[in-house]
Enzyme design. Structure first.
Site, PDB file in Angstrom:
ATOM      1  N   VAL A   1       1.050  -1.470   0.014  1.00 62.30           N
ATOM      2  CA  VAL A   1      -0.282   0.098   0.453  1.00 62.30           C
ATOM      3  C   VAL A   1       0.288   1.388  -0.519  1.00 62.30           C
ATOM      4  CG1 VAL A   1      -1.792  -0.941   1.248  1.00 62.30           C
ATOM      5  CG2 VAL A   1      -0.232   0.410   2.603  1.00 62.30           C
ATOM      6  N   GLU A   2      -0.244   2.596  -0.236  1.00 61.22           N
ATOM      7  CA  GLU A   2       1.000   3.753  -0.419  1.00 61.22           C
ATOM      8  C   GLU A   2       1.766   3.372  -1.326  1.00 61.22           C
ATOM      9  OE1 GLU A   2       0.840   5.763   2.671  1.00 61.22           O
ATOM     10  OE2 GLU A   2      -0.447   5.319   4.230  1.00 61.22           O
ATOM     11  N   GLY A   3       1.608   2.490  -2.375  1.00 61.50           N
ATOM     12  CA  GLY A   3       3.097   3.256  -2.812  1.00 61.50           C
ATOM     13  C   GLY A   3       3.488   1.725  -3.792  1.00 61.50           C
TER      14      GLY A   3
END
Length: 546
Positions: A208-210
Protein backbone atom coordinates in the site's frame (compact mmCIF):
# COMPACT_ATOMS: atom_id res chain seq x y z
CA UNK A 1 -19.50 36.82 -6.15
CA UNK A 2 -16.21 34.87 -6.41
CA UNK A 3 -18.10 31.57 -6.38
CA UNK A 4 -20.34 32.83 -9.16
CA UNK A 5 -17.33 33.61 -11.35
CA UNK A 6 -15.80 30.22 -10.61
CA UNK A 7 -19.07 28.46 -11.43
CA UNK A 8 -19.35 30.36 -14.69
CA UNK A 9 -15.80 29.34 -15.67
CA UNK A 10 -16.43 25.70 -14.81
CA UNK A 11 -19.70 25.75 -16.72
CA UNK A 12 -18.00 27.17 -19.80
CA UNK A 13 -15.23 24.55 -19.56
CA UNK A 14 -17.77 21.76 -19.32
CA UNK A 15 -19.73 23.10 -22.30
CA UNK A 16 -16.66 22.71 -24.51
CA UNK A 17 -16.07 19.19 -23.17
CA UNK A 18 -12.96 20.19 -21.26
CA UNK A 19 -11.91 17.66 -18.61
CA UNK A 20 -12.05 19.42 -15.26
CA UNK A 21 -9.80 16.82 -13.65
CA UNK A 22 -10.10 14.89 -10.40
CA UNK A 23 -12.02 16.58 -7.59
CA UNK A 24 -11.96 15.51 -3.93
CA UNK A 25 -15.16 15.66 -1.91
CA UNK A 26 -16.55 14.25 1.33
CA UNK A 27 -19.45 11.94 0.44
CA UNK A 28 -21.48 10.22 3.19
CA UNK A 29 -21.77 6.49 2.59
CA UNK A 30 -25.55 6.74 3.07
CA UNK A 31 -25.89 9.08 0.07
CA UNK A 32 -28.21 7.88 -2.68
CA UNK A 33 -26.29 5.87 -5.29
CA UNK A 34 -23.30 5.03 -3.06
CA UNK A 35 -22.46 1.34 -2.78
CA UNK A 36 -20.20 0.44 0.14
CA UNK A 37 -21.45 -2.94 1.31
CA UNK A 38 -18.58 -4.95 -0.20
CA UNK A 39 -15.41 -5.79 1.74
CA UNK A 40 -11.86 -6.83 0.95
CA UNK A 41 -10.11 -9.39 3.15
CA UNK A 42 -6.53 -8.05 3.53
CA UNK A 43 -4.80 -11.24 4.69
CA UNK A 44 -7.16 -11.66 7.61
CA UNK A 45 -6.38 -8.30 9.21
CA UNK A 46 -9.66 -6.90 10.60
CA UNK A 47 -9.76 -3.35 9.32
CA UNK A 48 -12.24 -1.73 6.92
CA UNK A 49 -11.00 -1.92 3.36
CA UNK A 50 -13.64 -1.81 0.68
CA UNK A 51 -14.33 -1.00 -2.99
CA UNK A 52 -16.64 2.03 -2.73
CA UNK A 53 -18.72 2.75 -5.83
CA UNK A 54 -21.15 5.46 -6.84
CA UNK A 55 -23.82 5.62 -9.54
CA UNK A 56 -25.55 8.93 -10.34
CA UNK A 57 -24.50 10.36 -6.97
CA UNK A 58 -25.45 14.02 -6.55
CA UNK A 59 -23.47 16.11 -4.06
CA UNK A 60 -23.46 19.74 -3.01
CA UNK A 61 -20.61 22.08 -3.88
CA UNK A 62 -20.23 22.51 -0.11
CA UNK A 63 -18.89 18.95 0.04
CA UNK A 64 -15.93 19.76 -2.23
CA UNK A 65 -12.74 19.79 -0.19
CA UNK A 66 -11.33 23.31 -0.23
CA UNK A 67 -14.45 24.77 -1.81
CA UNK A 68 -15.48 25.19 -5.41
CA UNK A 69 -12.18 26.92 -6.28
CA UNK A 70 -10.49 23.51 -5.88
CA UNK A 71 -12.53 21.68 -8.49
CA UNK A 72 -10.06 19.73 -10.63
CA UNK A 73 -7.24 19.95 -8.10
CA UNK A 74 -7.91 16.60 -6.47
CA UNK A 75 -4.86 14.85 -7.92
CA UNK A 76 -2.50 17.36 -6.30
CA UNK A 77 -4.35 17.00 -3.01
CA UNK A 78 -4.09 13.23 -3.12
CA UNK A 79 -0.38 13.28 -3.98
CA UNK A 80 0.41 15.79 -1.23
CA UNK A 81 -1.52 13.73 1.29
CA UNK A 82 0.27 10.59 0.14
CA UNK A 83 3.71 12.20 0.23
CA UNK A 84 3.15 13.22 3.86
CA UNK A 85 1.14 10.20 4.99
CA UNK A 86 3.58 7.56 3.84
CA UNK A 87 6.22 9.16 6.07
CA UNK A 88 3.97 8.76 9.12
CA UNK A 89 1.78 5.67 9.18
CA UNK A 90 3.82 2.85 7.66
CA UNK A 91 7.22 3.85 9.11
CA UNK A 92 5.51 4.09 12.52
CA UNK A 93 3.84 0.73 12.03
CA UNK A 94 7.08 -0.90 10.90
CA UNK A 95 9.20 0.65 13.66
CA UNK A 96 6.61 -0.30 16.28
CA UNK A 97 6.55 -3.85 14.96
CA UNK A 98 10.33 -4.27 15.04
CA UNK A 99 10.56 -2.80 18.55
CA UNK A 100 7.86 -5.20 19.75
CA UNK A 101 9.67 -8.06 18.01
CA UNK A 102 12.95 -7.04 19.67
CA UNK A 103 11.32 -7.21 23.09
CA UNK A 104 9.42 -10.39 22.36
CA UNK A 105 12.09 -12.38 20.56
CA UNK A 106 14.91 -11.45 22.94
CA UNK A 107 12.72 -12.61 25.84
CA UNK A 108 12.00 -15.87 24.04
CA UNK A 109 15.71 -16.36 23.28
CA UNK A 110 16.41 -16.27 27.03
CA UNK A 111 13.39 -18.30 28.13
CA UNK A 112 13.65 -21.11 25.57
CA UNK A 113 16.39 -23.61 26.38
CA UNK A 114 18.03 -26.29 24.29
CA UNK A 115 20.78 -28.64 25.46
CA UNK A 116 20.71 -26.98 28.87
CA UNK A 117 21.25 -23.35 27.82
CA UNK A 118 19.19 -20.47 26.46
CA UNK A 119 18.94 -20.59 22.68
CA UNK A 120 20.07 -16.94 22.51
CA UNK A 121 23.55 -18.10 23.52
CA UNK A 122 23.90 -20.15 20.33
CA UNK A 123 25.82 -18.21 17.67
CA UNK A 124 23.34 -19.27 15.00
CA UNK A 125 20.55 -17.55 16.94
CA UNK A 126 22.74 -14.56 17.84
CA UNK A 127 22.97 -13.57 14.19
CA UNK A 128 19.26 -12.85 13.46
CA UNK A 129 18.81 -11.55 17.02
CA UNK A 130 21.59 -8.98 16.58
CA UNK A 131 20.18 -8.00 13.18
CA UNK A 132 16.78 -7.45 14.82
CA UNK A 133 18.36 -5.16 17.43
CA UNK A 134 20.37 -3.12 14.93
CA UNK A 135 17.48 -2.68 12.51
CA UNK A 136 15.13 -1.74 15.36
CA UNK A 137 17.54 1.02 16.38
CA UNK A 138 17.97 2.44 12.88
CA UNK A 139 14.26 2.23 11.99
CA UNK A 140 13.27 4.23 15.05
CA UNK A 141 16.05 6.72 14.19
CA UNK A 142 14.70 7.11 10.65
CA UNK A 143 11.10 7.40 11.86
CA UNK A 144 11.92 10.18 14.34
CA UNK A 145 14.14 12.10 11.92
CA UNK A 146 11.50 11.98 9.16
CA UNK A 147 8.61 12.88 11.42
CA UNK A 148 10.65 15.81 12.72
CA UNK A 149 10.71 17.35 9.25
CA UNK A 150 6.98 16.78 8.78
CA UNK A 151 6.30 18.27 12.19
CA UNK A 152 8.01 21.48 11.07
CA UNK A 153 5.80 21.75 7.99
CA UNK A 154 8.28 20.35 5.49
CA UNK A 155 6.77 17.96 2.93
CA UNK A 156 9.68 16.00 1.41
CA UNK A 157 8.12 13.40 -0.93
CA UNK A 158 11.38 11.60 -1.72
CA UNK A 159 12.38 11.35 1.95
CA UNK A 160 8.97 9.96 2.90
CA UNK A 161 9.25 7.48 0.02
CA UNK A 162 12.66 6.39 1.36
CA UNK A 163 11.18 6.04 4.85
CA UNK A 164 8.16 4.01 3.72
CA UNK A 165 10.11 1.71 1.39
CA UNK A 166 12.96 0.92 3.75
CA UNK A 167 10.83 0.69 6.89
CA UNK A 168 8.49 -1.90 5.41
CA UNK A 169 11.27 -3.89 3.75
CA UNK A 170 13.43 -3.96 6.87
CA UNK A 171 10.46 -4.96 9.03
CA UNK A 172 10.00 -7.92 6.68
CA UNK A 173 13.66 -8.86 7.25
CA UNK A 174 13.13 -8.65 11.01
CA UNK A 175 9.96 -10.75 10.83
CA UNK A 176 11.69 -13.50 8.88
CA UNK A 177 14.53 -13.67 11.41
CA UNK A 178 12.09 -13.53 14.31
CA UNK A 179 10.05 -16.41 12.91
CA UNK A 180 13.25 -18.48 12.71
CA UNK A 181 14.05 -17.80 16.36
CA UNK A 182 10.50 -18.33 17.63
CA UNK A 183 10.27 -21.67 15.83
CA UNK A 184 7.11 -23.60 16.68
CA UNK A 185 5.85 -20.71 18.81
CA UNK A 186 5.73 -18.62 15.63
CA UNK A 187 4.01 -21.07 13.29
CA UNK A 188 1.42 -22.68 15.59
CA UNK A 189 -1.57 -20.36 15.37
CA UNK A 190 -3.70 -19.80 18.44
CA UNK A 191 -4.08 -17.50 21.46
CA UNK A 192 -0.47 -18.09 22.55
CA UNK A 193 0.98 -17.08 19.19
CA UNK A 194 1.87 -13.37 19.14
CA UNK A 195 3.90 -13.24 15.95
CA UNK A 196 2.12 -15.39 13.36
CA UNK A 197 -0.43 -12.79 12.31
CA UNK A 198 2.25 -10.11 12.01
CA UNK A 199 4.03 -12.38 9.55
CA UNK A 200 0.85 -13.05 7.58
CA UNK A 201 -0.13 -9.38 7.29
CA UNK A 202 3.34 -7.94 6.59
CA UNK A 203 2.89 -7.82 2.77
CA UNK A 204 0.11 -5.26 3.22
CA UNK A 205 2.60 -2.56 4.20
CA UNK A 206 4.87 -3.59 1.31
CA UNK A 207 2.02 -3.02 -1.15
CA UNK A 208 0.00 0.00 0.00
CA UNK A 209 0.83 3.72 -0.35
CA UNK A 210 3.02 2.99 -3.35
CA UNK A 211 4.19 -0.55 -4.11
CA UNK A 212 7.77 -0.99 -2.97
CA UNK A 213 9.10 -2.23 -6.31
CA UNK A 214 7.95 0.93 -8.06
CA UNK A 215 8.96 3.19 -5.19
CA UNK A 216 12.52 1.85 -5.34
CA UNK A 217 13.00 1.61 -9.10
CA UNK A 218 11.07 4.65 -10.33
CA UNK A 219 10.52 7.19 -7.59
CA UNK A 220 13.34 7.54 -5.07
CA UNK A 221 16.18 8.17 -7.53
CA UNK A 222 14.20 8.90 -10.71
CA UNK A 223 12.34 11.81 -9.13
CA UNK A 224 14.83 12.50 -6.39
CA UNK A 225 17.73 13.29 -8.69
CA UNK A 226 15.83 16.14 -10.37
CA UNK A 227 14.69 17.55 -7.04
CA UNK A 228 18.09 17.30 -5.37
CA UNK A 229 20.49 18.04 -8.23
CA UNK A 230 21.68 21.67 -8.22
CA UNK A 231 21.67 21.99 -12.04
CA UNK A 232 19.67 19.19 -13.75
CA UNK A 233 16.22 20.71 -13.19
CA UNK A 234 17.44 24.17 -14.23
CA UNK A 235 18.82 22.70 -17.48
CA UNK A 236 15.54 20.98 -18.31
CA UNK A 237 13.49 24.08 -17.49
CA UNK A 238 15.78 26.25 -19.66
CA UNK A 239 15.40 23.87 -22.59
CA UNK A 240 11.62 23.82 -22.24
CA UNK A 241 11.46 27.64 -22.27
CA UNK A 242 14.19 27.98 -24.92
CA UNK A 243 16.21 30.18 -22.53
CA UNK A 244 19.74 29.76 -23.92
CA UNK A 245 21.39 32.06 -21.38
CA UNK A 246 19.96 30.17 -18.41
CA UNK A 247 20.87 26.88 -20.06
CA UNK A 248 24.49 27.96 -20.54
CA UNK A 249 24.75 28.98 -16.90
CA UNK A 250 23.24 25.72 -15.70
CA UNK A 251 25.25 23.58 -18.14
CA UNK A 252 28.67 25.01 -17.28
CA UNK A 253 27.76 24.97 -13.62
CA UNK A 254 26.93 21.29 -14.08
CA UNK A 255 30.33 20.62 -15.68
CA UNK A 256 32.15 22.31 -12.77
CA UNK A 257 29.98 20.31 -10.39
CA UNK A 258 30.98 17.04 -12.07
CA UNK A 259 34.72 17.70 -11.86
CA UNK A 260 34.42 18.97 -8.29
CA UNK A 261 32.68 15.76 -7.24
CA UNK A 262 35.22 13.68 -9.17
CA UNK A 263 38.15 15.28 -7.36
CA UNK A 264 36.42 15.00 -3.99
CA UNK A 265 35.45 11.38 -4.60
CA UNK A 266 39.01 10.37 -5.60
CA UNK A 267 40.67 12.15 -2.67
CA UNK A 268 38.22 10.79 -0.10
CA UNK A 269 38.43 7.30 -1.57
CA UNK A 270 42.24 7.23 -1.47
CA UNK A 271 42.31 8.53 2.11
CA UNK A 272 39.21 6.56 3.22
CA UNK A 273 37.45 9.80 4.09
CA UNK A 274 40.18 11.12 6.38
CA UNK A 275 40.48 14.41 4.48
CA UNK A 276 37.02 15.49 5.52
CA UNK A 277 36.11 16.74 8.98
CA UNK A 278 33.68 15.13 11.39
CA UNK A 279 31.35 17.37 13.44
CA UNK A 280 31.93 15.13 16.48
CA UNK A 281 34.81 13.34 18.16
CA UNK A 282 34.82 9.85 19.54
CA UNK A 283 33.93 6.43 18.15
CA UNK A 284 31.28 7.67 15.72
CA UNK A 285 33.47 10.27 13.98
CA UNK A 286 34.70 7.74 11.41
CA UNK A 287 31.11 7.12 10.29
CA UNK A 288 30.60 10.80 9.44
CA UNK A 289 33.74 10.67 7.28
CA UNK A 290 32.69 7.48 5.51
CA UNK A 291 29.24 8.89 4.77
CA UNK A 292 30.90 11.99 3.28
CA UNK A 293 33.12 9.73 1.16
CA UNK A 294 30.12 7.66 0.01
CA UNK A 295 28.13 10.84 -0.69
CA UNK A 296 30.85 12.26 -2.95
CA UNK A 297 31.11 9.02 -4.91
CA UNK A 298 27.32 8.84 -5.19
CA UNK A 299 27.13 12.41 -6.51
CA UNK A 300 29.78 11.75 -9.17
CA UNK A 301 28.33 8.40 -10.28
CA UNK A 302 24.86 9.99 -10.48
CA UNK A 303 26.19 12.49 -13.01
CA UNK A 304 27.89 9.66 -14.91
CA UNK A 305 24.52 7.90 -15.22
CA UNK A 306 22.70 11.10 -16.19
CA UNK A 307 25.22 12.10 -18.86
CA UNK A 308 25.71 8.62 -20.36
CA UNK A 309 22.11 7.35 -20.31
CA UNK A 310 20.10 10.58 -20.50
CA UNK A 311 16.39 9.90 -21.01
CA UNK A 312 17.08 6.13 -21.14
CA UNK A 313 17.85 6.23 -17.42
CA UNK A 314 14.11 6.07 -16.67
CA UNK A 315 13.85 2.61 -18.20
CA UNK A 316 17.01 1.25 -16.55
CA UNK A 317 15.14 0.34 -13.40
CA UNK A 318 17.73 -2.08 -12.03
CA UNK A 319 20.32 0.70 -12.17
CA UNK A 320 17.99 3.34 -10.72
CA UNK A 321 17.03 0.85 -8.00
CA UNK A 322 20.68 0.56 -6.94
CA UNK A 323 21.02 4.34 -6.94
CA UNK A 324 17.87 4.47 -4.81
CA UNK A 325 19.55 2.09 -2.37
CA UNK A 326 22.55 4.41 -2.16
CA UNK A 327 20.39 7.45 -1.48
CA UNK A 328 18.35 5.49 1.07
CA UNK A 329 21.30 4.21 3.06
CA UNK A 330 23.01 7.61 3.04
CA UNK A 331 19.83 9.00 4.60
CA UNK A 332 19.45 6.14 7.08
CA UNK A 333 23.07 6.48 8.21
CA UNK A 334 22.51 10.18 8.82
CA UNK A 335 19.40 9.36 10.88
CA UNK A 336 21.30 6.87 13.04
CA UNK A 337 24.09 9.31 13.84
CA UNK A 338 21.60 12.08 14.54
CA UNK A 339 19.67 9.86 16.96
CA UNK A 340 22.81 8.90 18.86
CA UNK A 341 23.83 12.55 19.29
CA UNK A 342 20.29 13.71 20.14
CA UNK A 343 19.98 11.11 22.89
CA UNK A 344 23.16 12.27 24.59
CA UNK A 345 25.79 10.02 22.93
CA UNK A 346 25.33 7.35 25.56
CA UNK A 347 28.27 4.97 25.57
CA UNK A 348 26.00 2.06 26.55
CA UNK A 349 24.18 2.37 23.19
CA UNK A 350 27.36 2.10 21.10
CA UNK A 351 26.92 -1.62 20.25
CA UNK A 352 23.57 -0.76 18.62
CA UNK A 353 25.08 2.27 16.85
CA UNK A 354 28.08 0.30 15.59
CA UNK A 355 25.83 -2.50 14.33
CA UNK A 356 23.42 -0.07 12.63
CA UNK A 357 26.20 1.89 10.94
CA UNK A 358 28.11 -1.17 9.79
CA UNK A 359 24.85 -2.56 8.43
CA UNK A 360 24.34 0.76 6.63
CA UNK A 361 27.86 0.85 5.18
CA UNK A 362 27.61 -2.80 4.11
CA UNK A 363 24.46 -2.02 2.11
CA UNK A 364 26.09 1.07 0.61
CA UNK A 365 29.00 -1.07 -0.52
CA UNK A 366 26.65 -3.66 -2.01
CA UNK A 367 24.81 -1.00 -4.02
CA UNK A 368 28.05 0.56 -5.33
CA UNK A 369 29.38 -2.86 -6.37
CA UNK A 370 26.15 -3.48 -8.27
CA UNK A 371 26.44 -0.16 -10.12
CA UNK A 372 30.11 -0.64 -11.04
CA UNK A 373 29.33 -4.13 -12.34
CA UNK A 374 26.27 -3.21 -14.42
CA UNK A 375 26.45 0.44 -15.51
CA UNK A 376 27.28 0.62 -19.22
CA UNK A 377 28.93 3.86 -20.35
CA UNK A 378 30.10 4.06 -23.98
CA UNK A 379 33.90 3.90 -24.02
CA UNK A 380 34.18 3.61 -20.23
CA UNK A 381 32.33 0.39 -19.37
CA UNK A 382 35.52 -1.68 -19.07
CA UNK A 383 37.18 0.97 -16.88
CA UNK A 384 34.17 1.31 -14.57
CA UNK A 385 33.68 -2.43 -14.25
CA UNK A 386 37.28 -3.60 -13.92
CA UNK A 387 39.15 -0.63 -12.46
CA UNK A 388 36.63 1.31 -10.37
CA UNK A 389 34.80 -1.88 -9.42
CA UNK A 390 37.99 -3.65 -8.34
CA UNK A 391 39.15 -0.59 -6.36
CA UNK A 392 35.76 -0.32 -4.67
CA UNK A 393 35.88 -3.94 -3.54
CA UNK A 394 39.47 -3.63 -2.28
CA UNK A 395 38.81 -0.30 -0.57
CA UNK A 396 35.36 -1.04 0.87
CA UNK A 397 33.52 1.08 3.44
CA UNK A 398 33.36 -1.85 5.84
CA UNK A 399 34.47 -5.49 5.85
CA UNK A 400 30.98 -6.35 7.08
CA UNK A 401 29.38 -7.19 10.38
CA UNK A 402 31.87 -8.97 12.61
CA UNK A 403 30.93 -11.91 14.83
CA UNK A 404 32.12 -9.95 17.85
CA UNK A 405 29.84 -7.01 17.08
CA UNK A 406 26.90 -9.35 16.57
CA UNK A 407 27.65 -11.03 19.90
CA UNK A 408 27.78 -7.68 21.72
CA UNK A 409 24.46 -6.58 20.22
CA UNK A 410 22.66 -9.85 20.92
CA UNK A 411 24.03 -9.94 24.48
CA UNK A 412 22.77 -6.42 25.14
CA UNK A 413 19.28 -7.43 23.97
CA UNK A 414 19.21 -10.38 26.37
CA UNK A 415 20.07 -8.28 29.43
CA UNK A 416 17.46 -6.80 31.74
CA UNK A 417 18.98 -3.34 31.44
CA UNK A 418 18.31 0.29 30.60
CA UNK A 419 19.78 -0.12 27.11
CA UNK A 420 17.18 -2.78 26.26
CA UNK A 421 14.41 -0.61 27.70
CA UNK A 422 15.58 2.39 25.64
CA UNK A 423 15.73 0.29 22.49
CA UNK A 424 12.13 -0.87 22.89
CA UNK A 425 10.76 2.38 24.32
CA UNK A 426 7.31 3.32 23.06
CA UNK A 427 5.74 -0.13 22.66
CA UNK A 428 2.76 -1.05 24.81
CA UNK A 429 3.56 -3.46 27.63
CA UNK A 430 0.50 -4.63 29.55
CA UNK A 431 0.81 -5.31 33.26
CA UNK A 432 -1.67 -8.19 32.97
CA UNK A 433 0.81 -11.02 32.38
CA UNK A 434 -1.85 -13.61 33.13
CA UNK A 435 -3.78 -12.70 29.97
CA UNK A 436 -1.40 -10.79 27.68
CA UNK A 437 1.13 -13.07 25.88
CA UNK A 438 3.81 -10.37 25.43
CA UNK A 439 3.48 -9.28 29.07
CA UNK A 440 3.76 -12.93 30.11
CA UNK A 441 6.96 -13.33 28.10
CA UNK A 442 8.43 -10.15 29.53
CA UNK A 443 7.51 -11.08 33.09
CA UNK A 444 9.05 -14.55 32.71
CA UNK A 445 12.19 -12.99 31.19
CA UNK A 446 12.67 -10.69 34.19
CA UNK A 447 12.15 -13.50 36.73
CA UNK A 448 14.50 -15.85 34.87
CA UNK A 449 17.23 -13.20 34.66
CA UNK A 450 17.06 -12.90 38.46
CA UNK A 451 17.81 -16.63 38.82
CA UNK A 452 21.03 -16.59 36.81
CA UNK A 453 23.03 -16.20 40.03
CA UNK A 454 21.35 -19.29 41.49
CA UNK A 455 22.13 -21.29 38.37
CA UNK A 456 25.78 -20.20 38.45
CA UNK A 457 26.09 -21.25 42.11
CA UNK A 458 24.82 -24.73 41.35
CA UNK A 459 27.02 -25.11 38.26
CA UNK A 460 30.03 -24.08 40.34
CA UNK A 461 29.10 -26.65 42.98
CA UNK A 462 28.87 -29.33 40.28
CA UNK A 463 32.30 -28.36 38.97
CA UNK A 464 33.70 -28.58 42.53
CA UNK A 465 32.11 -32.05 42.99
CA UNK A 466 29.87 -30.77 45.78
CA UNK A 467 26.83 -31.82 43.76
CA UNK A 468 26.38 -34.62 41.25
CA UNK A 469 25.78 -33.64 37.65
CA UNK A 470 22.02 -33.62 37.12
CA UNK A 471 19.42 -31.21 35.76
CA UNK A 472 19.58 -28.08 37.90
CA UNK A 473 15.92 -28.24 38.88
CA UNK A 474 16.57 -31.58 40.63
CA UNK A 475 19.56 -30.17 42.54
CA UNK A 476 17.77 -27.27 44.22
CA UNK A 477 16.92 -29.07 47.46
CA UNK A 478 20.37 -30.74 47.80
CA UNK A 479 21.89 -27.29 47.25
CA UNK A 480 19.62 -25.84 49.92
CA UNK A 481 20.61 -28.60 52.37
CA UNK A 482 24.30 -27.70 51.84
CA UNK A 483 23.53 -23.99 52.29
CA UNK A 484 24.68 -23.29 48.74
CA UNK A 485 21.46 -21.36 48.07
CA UNK A 486 18.75 -19.83 50.22
CA UNK A 487 15.10 -20.82 50.48
CA UNK A 488 14.10 -17.58 48.72
CA UNK A 489 16.43 -18.44 45.83
CA UNK A 490 14.97 -21.94 45.62
CA UNK A 491 11.41 -20.60 45.46
CA UNK A 492 12.39 -17.99 42.89
CA UNK A 493 14.05 -20.62 40.69
CA UNK A 494 11.02 -22.91 40.86
CA UNK A 495 8.78 -19.99 39.93
CA UNK A 496 11.07 -19.14 37.02
CA UNK A 497 11.00 -22.72 35.72
CA UNK A 498 7.21 -22.82 35.96
CA UNK A 499 6.96 -19.57 33.97
CA UNK A 500 9.51 -20.88 31.48
CA UNK A 501 7.42 -24.00 30.89
CA UNK A 502 4.22 -21.97 30.45
CA UNK A 503 5.84 -19.58 27.96
CA UNK A 504 7.23 -22.25 25.65
CA UNK A 505 3.89 -24.04 25.25
CA UNK A 506 2.14 -23.72 21.88
CA UNK A 507 -1.54 -24.11 21.01
CA UNK A 508 -2.93 -27.51 20.07
CA UNK A 509 -6.47 -28.60 19.27
CA UNK A 510 -8.43 -31.84 19.11
CA UNK A 511 -9.85 -32.97 15.79
CA UNK A 512 -13.32 -32.06 17.07
CA UNK A 513 -12.15 -28.52 17.79
CA UNK A 514 -10.69 -28.27 14.30
CA UNK A 515 -13.96 -29.41 12.82
CA UNK A 516 -15.85 -26.76 14.77
CA UNK A 517 -13.38 -24.14 13.57
CA UNK A 518 -13.69 -25.30 9.99
CA UNK A 519 -17.48 -24.98 10.03
CA UNK A 520 -17.46 -21.52 11.62
CA UNK A 521 -18.95 -22.83 14.89
CA UNK A 522 -19.61 -20.21 17.56
CA UNK A 523 -17.06 -21.91 19.83
CA UNK A 524 -14.29 -20.71 17.51
CA UNK A 525 -13.90 -17.67 19.81
CA UNK A 526 -12.67 -20.00 22.53
CA UNK A 527 -10.01 -21.51 20.29
CA UNK A 528 -8.53 -18.73 18.16
CA UNK A 529 -8.06 -14.99 18.70
CA UNK A 530 -10.92 -12.73 17.47
CA UNK A 531 -8.84 -11.40 14.54
CA UNK A 532 -8.68 -14.94 13.13
CA UNK A 533 -12.25 -14.98 11.90
CA UNK A 534 -14.40 -18.04 11.36
CA UNK A 535 -14.90 -17.20 7.70
CA UNK A 536 -11.17 -17.33 7.07
CA UNK A 537 -10.57 -20.48 9.14
CA UNK A 538 -13.28 -22.19 7.16
CA UNK A 539 -11.33 -21.57 3.98
CA UNK A 540 -8.08 -22.78 5.54
CA UNK A 541 -9.16 -25.77 7.61
CA UNK A 542 -12.32 -26.85 5.77
CA UNK A 543 -10.63 -28.78 2.93
CA UNK A 544 -8.74 -30.96 5.40
CA UNK A 545 -11.82 -32.34 7.11
CA UNK A 546 -14.84 -32.00 4.80
Amino acid sequence: EIDAKVIQRLFQDSRINKDLGITCALVPTKSKGVISDRRHDPLGVPFYNSPTQGHDVVISVDQIIGGIENVGRGWNMLMQALSVGRGISLPAQSAGLTLALARMVSSHAVIRKQFGKSIGKFEGVEEPLAQLGGISYLLEAMRKFTIGALNHGVKPPIITAIAKYNATELSRTCLNGSMDIMGGAGISLGPKNIIGHFHMSNPIGITVEGANILTRTLMIFGQGILRAHPFAYAEIKALETNDLKSFDQAFWGHIRHVFSNLNRSVLLSVTRGRLTKSPVDGETSTYYKKLAWASATFAFMSDVALISLGAKLKSKEKITGRYADLLSWLYIGTCVLRRFEAEGSLKQDLPLVHYSMNYTLFNLQKAFDGIFSNLKVPGLTWFIRNVLGAWSRLNSFTPGLSDELGHMTATLMMKDCDERDRLTQGIFLSKDYEQNPLARLDHAFQIIKKTEGVENKIKKAIAEKKLVKKPIISLLHPALEQNLITLEELNLFETAERLRWECIQVDDFSEAEYKRIGRGHEEVENVLPPSFRAKKTARIFGPFFD
